[in-house]
Design an enzyme around this catalytic site. Structure first.
Site, mmCIF file in Angstrom:
data_model
loop_
_atom_site.group_PDB
_atom_site.id
_atom_site.type_symbol
_atom_site.label_atom_id
_atom_site.label_comp_id
_atom_site.label_asym_id
_atom_site.label_seq_id
_atom_site.Cartn_x
_atom_site.Cartn_y
_atom_site.Cartn_z
ATOM 1 N N HIS A 92 -0.451 -1.513 6.767
ATOM 2 C CA HIS A 92 -1.719 -1.752 6.070
ATOM 3 C C HIS A 92 -2.217 -3.168 6.332
ATOM 4 O O HIS A 92 -3.413 -3.399 6.508
ATOM 5 C CB HIS A 92 -1.556 -1.482 4.573
ATOM 6 C CG HIS A 92 -1.234 -0.048 4.297
ATOM 7 N ND1 HIS A 92 -2.179 0.966 4.429
ATOM 8 C CD2 HIS A 92 -0.072 0.572 3.988
ATOM 9 C CE1 HIS A 92 -1.590 2.127 4.179
ATOM 10 N NE2 HIS A 92 -0.318 1.922 3.911
ATOM 11 N N ASP A 98 -7.345 -6.350 10.952
ATOM 12 C CA ASP A 98 -8.208 -6.037 12.100
ATOM 13 C C ASP A 98 -9.653 -6.051 11.603
ATOM 14 O O ASP A 98 -10.147 -5.103 11.011
ATOM 15 C CB ASP A 98 -7.816 -4.650 12.640
ATOM 16 C CG ASP A 98 -8.652 -4.243 13.852
ATOM 17 O OD1 ASP A 98 -9.728 -4.850 14.078
ATOM 18 O OD2 ASP A 98 -8.231 -3.304 14.554
ATOM 19 N N ARG A 101 -12.308 -3.466 13.011
ATOM 20 C CA ARG A 101 -12.149 -2.152 12.392
ATOM 21 C C ARG A 101 -12.716 -2.142 10.978
ATOM 22 O O ARG A 101 -13.573 -1.330 10.640
ATOM 23 C CB ARG A 101 -10.662 -1.803 12.357
ATOM 24 C CG ARG A 101 -10.293 -0.696 11.391
ATOM 25 C CD ARG A 101 -8.797 -0.698 11.127
ATOM 26 N NE ARG A 101 -8.374 0.356 10.234
ATOM 27 C CZ ARG A 101 -8.269 0.234 8.923
ATOM 28 N NH1 ARG A 101 -8.595 -0.910 8.327
ATOM 29 N NH2 ARG A 101 -7.854 1.246 8.192
ATOM 30 N N GLY A 125 -6.913 9.601 3.809
ATOM 31 C CA GLY A 125 -5.915 8.646 4.304
ATOM 32 C C GLY A 125 -6.369 7.253 3.942
ATOM 33 O O GLY A 125 -6.479 6.379 4.791
ATOM 34 N N GLU A 148 -4.458 9.934 -0.388
ATOM 35 C CA GLU A 148 -3.410 9.215 0.339
ATOM 36 C C GLU A 148 -2.059 9.864 0.050
ATOM 37 O O GLU A 148 -1.676 10.021 -1.103
ATOM 38 C CB GLU A 148 -3.403 7.737 -0.079
ATOM 39 C CG GLU A 148 -2.262 6.902 0.466
ATOM 40 C CD GLU A 148 -2.142 6.941 1.986
ATOM 41 O OE1 GLU A 148 -3.159 6.733 2.678
ATOM 42 O OE2 GLU A 148 -1.017 7.184 2.481
ATOM 43 N N GLU A 177 -3.632 18.399 3.376
ATOM 44 C CA GLU A 177 -3.402 19.832 3.556
ATOM 45 C C GLU A 177 -3.186 20.556 2.233
ATOM 46 O O GLU A 177 -3.405 21.751 2.128
ATOM 47 C CB GLU A 177 -2.190 20.049 4.477
ATOM 48 C CG GLU A 177 -2.397 19.682 5.941
ATOM 49 C CD GLU A 177 -2.443 18.185 6.241
ATOM 50 O OE1 GLU A 177 -2.307 17.339 5.322
ATOM 51 O OE2 GLU A 177 -2.627 17.839 7.433
ATOM 52 N N GLU A 191 -10.401 6.857 8.550
ATOM 53 C CA GLU A 191 -10.020 6.049 9.712
ATOM 54 C C GLU A 191 -8.735 6.689 10.216
ATOM 55 O O GLU A 191 -7.658 6.405 9.716
ATOM 56 C CB GLU A 191 -9.827 4.598 9.287
ATOM 57 C CG GLU A 191 -9.744 3.671 10.477
ATOM 58 C CD GLU A 191 -8.376 3.653 11.098
ATOM 59 O OE1 GLU A 191 -8.085 4.530 11.955
ATOM 60 O OE2 GLU A 191 -7.587 2.771 10.746
ATOM 61 N N GLU A 200 -0.627 10.486 16.908
ATOM 62 C CA GLU A 200 -0.391 10.706 15.469
ATOM 63 C C GLU A 200 -1.061 11.998 15.022
ATOM 64 O O GLU A 200 -0.682 12.592 14.039
ATOM 65 C CB GLU A 200 -0.935 9.604 14.544
ATOM 66 C CG GLU A 200 -0.149 8.331 14.498
ATOM 67 C CD GLU A 200 -0.812 7.286 13.608
ATOM 68 O OE1 GLU A 200 -1.261 7.590 12.501
ATOM 69 O OE2 GLU A 200 -0.882 6.127 14.064
HETATM 70 N N1 GJV Z 1 -2.986 13.355 4.019
HETATM 71 C C1 GJV Z 1 -3.068 12.216 3.284
HETATM 72 N N2 GJV Z 1 -2.948 10.990 3.798
HETATM 73 C C2 GJV Z 1 -2.749 10.874 5.117
HETATM 74 C C3 GJV Z 1 -2.659 12.035 5.954
HETATM 75 C C4 GJV Z 1 -2.774 13.303 5.346
HETATM 76 N N3 GJV Z 1 -2.676 14.413 6.067
HETATM 77 N N4 GJV Z 1 -2.440 11.618 7.226
HETATM 78 C C5 GJV Z 1 -2.410 10.280 7.187
HETATM 79 N N5 GJV Z 1 -2.583 9.816 5.924
HETATM 80 N N6 GJV Z 1 -5.774 5.441 11.826
HETATM 81 N N7 GJV Z 1 -3.975 6.428 12.841
HETATM 82 C C6 GJV Z 1 -2.621 8.417 5.483
HETATM 83 C C7 GJV Z 1 -1.382 7.608 5.861
HETATM 84 O O1 GJV Z 1 -0.385 7.666 4.872
HETATM 85 C C8 GJV Z 1 -1.953 6.210 5.995
HETATM 86 O O2 GJV Z 1 -1.989 5.489 4.800
HETATM 87 C C9 GJV Z 1 -3.339 6.461 6.490
HETATM 88 O O3 GJV Z 1 -3.677 7.806 6.192
HETATM 89 C C10 GJV Z 1 -3.357 6.325 8.010
HETATM 90 C C11 GJV Z 1 -4.541 5.556 8.449
HETATM 91 C C12 GJV Z 1 -4.305 4.789 9.706
HETATM 92 N N8 GJV Z 1 -3.774 5.566 10.790
HETATM 93 C C13 GJV Z 1 -4.526 5.826 11.831
#
Ligand code: GJV
Length: 406
Positions: A92, A98, A101, A125, A148, A177, A191, A200
């Site tokens: 985080h 960043d 972003r 997320g 989250e 989900e 994001e 991911e």
């Molecule tokens: N449901 C809830 N939170 C999520 C999920 C999901 N399916 N997938 C990811 N997160 N930009 N690549 C949350 C994860 O725990 C994290 O705090 C954030 O989304 C990722 C954001 C940055 N990653 C990215």
């Protein structure tokens, strides 16, 4: 001295097929879930030379697992590990630090504040809740559902309170989900972008939430995304990892070069920062995703080399666009490429096995395919095919697959 093809002499290893595979062409070996295969050689990371009931051929490595019993209850989404890593501050802090972003998301909220009035927003997320807090402070949505899955959600709830936004922002701890909401949403902001855009595969969760919770005519932010590619030089990386073995301390260490290739060039290099002068041609958007529709994860490219140089590999980055909801408003773009301020994603470098000299006027054509790992759902394989046409030489063809990460 090392024998050149040592692995061919080793005894075959037993693998279990994790899903069905249909052979395309006589070189490949078809199999069904649960089949036990003998792997004789691993000539590339992606394709292994394997045997099933006396038949032999190439099998895709990512479909095979060495010991079925051991991993039986492992979760293909690796959620414990994934959400565990977002339960601490390290990632985080990286994302919040960043500025390109985070400021882009702020700018999207600010420049659409009038249209956000009384709207229902989902921030999927949300992490520490920064986007939800921007919405609450800079616009007047009726509610923001901040979703989250990681344990960070507990702290996010506290941050919402601390900043006086608890009337508007509702933090929901759980996976997208399994989300239950009292209503559909007008705007789904997230994001979700990973290295090389898709790594991911959080995008999958976003698209699922879109189908379940976005009302007809609702808005996706980002609204579109593009993966951009450029053929490039990577002299210092090549020297550091490969040319190094030519004559260290006056000795010939070149027998280690095949190992170096395997160890350093099989997977892409994340966190590469390409110098614009190392681009051998203008970049090209190879995959464009419209966030409202489902698309192919593959694309074609044609680059025209603009100067002589050494073609070491391809560099990839992405852009995302946020459509404006205001009359006459401008689209906001986040660009993670070499001509913008560096972001925490940096760029992704895909090294060829052997550098190739190219000249102004040569063309590099081909395609890129992003294939989801059928088992490890947050992972993927990027396959690049290319053909170089040069005026002086005959054409050269190449192909290479890069696992990211499994
Ligand atoms: N449901 C809830 N939170 C999520 C999920 C999901 N399916 N997938 C990811 N997160 N930009 N690549 C949350 C994860 O725990 C994290 O705090 C954030 O989304 C990722 C954001 C940055 N990653 C990215």
């Amino acid at each position: 001295m090392q024998a050149e093809k040592e692995e061919e002499e080793a005894s075959p290893e037993e693998y279990v097929a994790l899903c069905d595979f249909t052979a395309r062409g006589s070189e490949q070996l078809g199999f069904s879930t649960g089949d036990k295969l003998l792997v004789h050689a691993k000539p590339s990371a992606d394709w292994w030379w394997a045997e099933l009931q006396g038949v032999i051929g190439y099998a895709p490595a990512s479909y095979l697992r060495q010991d079925a019993a051991e991993d039986e209850d492992e979760d293909p989404w690796q959620d414990d590990e994934y959400f565990g890593s977002y339960g601490t501050l390290r990632l985080h802090l990286e994302m919040l630090s960043d500025r390109s972003r985070t400021e882009t998301y702020r700018q999207v909220i600010v420049s659409n504040s009038a249209s956000l009035r009384n709207k229902v927003v989902m921030d999927l997320g949300c992490g520490t809740g920064i986007i939800s807090l921007f919405c609450a402070q800079l616009a007047q949505p009726s509610v923001v559902y901040a979703v989250e899955a990681s344990s960070m959600a507990e702290h996010t709830r506290q941050l919402v309170k601390q900043n006086g936004c608890e009337e508007v922002v509702t933090v929901l701890q759980g996976r997208a989900e399994e989300l239950e909401l009292p209503e559909q949403v007008d705007i789904l902001v997230s994001e979700w972008m990973g290295n090389c855009l898709l790594f991911e595969f959080m995008v999958e969760s976003v698209l699922l939430a879109r189908d379940r919770w976005l009302r007809d005519g609702g808005v996706m932010w980002p609204s579109s995304a593009a993966l951009t590619l450029v053929p490039c030089q990577a002299d210092s990386y090549y020297s550091e990892k490969m040319a190094f073995w030519e004559r260290p301390y006056g000795l010939d260490f070149t027998p280690l070069q095949p190992l170096a290739q395997q160890e350093f060039f099989t997977k892409p290099k994340f966190s590469h920062l390409i110098d614009p002068k190392d681009c051998l041609s203008a970049p090209c958007d190879v995959i464009c995703l419209n966030m409202y529709t489902v698309q192919e994860m593959e694309g074609e490219f044609k680059f025209c080399v603009v100067k002589p140089g050494v073609f070491h590999g391809f560099t990839a980055w992405f852009t995302v666009q946020f459509e404006s909801l205001e009359a006459g408003g401008a689209t906001v773009e986040l660009d993670t490429g070499p001509n913008s301020d560096p972001t925490h994603w940096k760029q992704t470098l895909f090294m060829l096995d052997k550098p190739i000299h190219v000249y102004g006027g040569d063309s590099i054509r081909g395609n890129i395919v992003l294939r989801r790992n059928p088992v490890w759902r947050r992972h993927m394989t990027v396959t690049l095919h290319w053909t170089i046409n040069s005026s002086s030489d005959n054409c050269q063809v190449g192909t290479k697959s890069f696992p990211m990460w499994k």
